[in-house]
Write an enzyme that holds these catalytic residues in place. Structure first.
Site, short mmCIF file in Angstrom:
data_model
loop_
_atom_site.label_atom_id
_atom_site.label_comp_id
_atom_site.label_asym_id
_atom_site.label_seq_id
_atom_site.Cartn_x
_atom_site.Cartn_y
_atom_site.Cartn_z
CG ASP A 1 -6.79 2.11 5.12
OD1 ASP A 1 -7.03 2.25 4.03
OD2 ASP A 1 -5.62 1.58 5.64
CG LEU B 1 1.07 5.12 4.85
CD1 LEU B 1 0.50 5.14 6.10
CD2 LEU B 1 1.95 6.20 4.37
CB ALA B 2 3.32 -0.44 5.42
CD GLN B 3 7.55 -4.13 0.72
OE1 GLN B 3 7.33 -3.47 -0.19
NE2 GLN B 3 8.54 -4.70 0.95
CB ALA C 1 -0.96 -0.10 1.28
#
Length: 179
Positions: A161, A12-14, A10
């Site tokens: 989210d 911001l992160a994985q 995504a």
């Protein structure tokens, strides 16, 4: 063990699949290394853009939006906060067998790494897979709306989210869906 290829990603992160020493399968959400700096830069750029819009169009003040984003982005970047929110949602739905929230592994969770129980499921948007699993997509939709209404209207908790990566569907023994 830790799979180096992410199973999801995504902004911001994985997320990576891993196994703990005892063999338990977990999902590990890892924040991108430079994301905090990028977010600060994006917010500064938005501030400049919105100030310019305000100068050109005096009746159109977008600065409160930037202020709101600036106040809440640090919370989005703090996976400890996300873990607390997940546990709160889990408590709200503890008496329902049609909603499941993965358990947090606090001993491995930090501000930039979130480790939780790995949960298999079908992406809520994969209608063909839902049907192949014997699940009625309209029933899944109904369950999702009911759960969100309960979360917001009964518990006063808003999950901002709800993208498909955060919503998986399982088929219970009864044949009914579980989110």
């Amino acid at each position: 063990s830790f799979e180096t290829t992410p199973i999801a990603s995504a902004s911001l992160a994985q997320v990576h699949e891993a196994r703990l020493h005892g063999g338990e399968r977990v999902a590990v959400k890892v924040q991108y290394p430079e994301i905090e700096r990028l977010v600060r830069s994006d917010l500064a750029n938005l501030r400049t853009l919105f100030r310019t819009v305000g100068l050109l169009e005096g009746d159109f003040d977008l600065m409160p939006l930037v202020d709101e984003l600036a106040a809440h982005m640090p919370l989005e970047l703090n996976f400890v906060q996300e873990a607390h929110n997940a546990e709160a949602i889990g408590r709200h739905f503890k008496d329902r067998d049609d909603v499941a929230v993965p358990r947090i592994h606090w001993e491995f969770t930090t501000r930039r790494v979130l480790v939780m129980e790995y949960v298999d499921g079908i992406k809520i948007t994969d209608l063909a897979a839902l049907r192949r699993a014997g699940l009625d997509p309209s029933r899944v939709s109904q369950l999702l709306v009911e759960a969100y209404c309960e979360q917001v209207l009964r518990h006063g908790f808003f999950h901002a989210d709800p993208h498909p990566g955060n919503l998986l569907v399982q088929r219970r023994e009864s044949g009914e869906p579980r989110l």
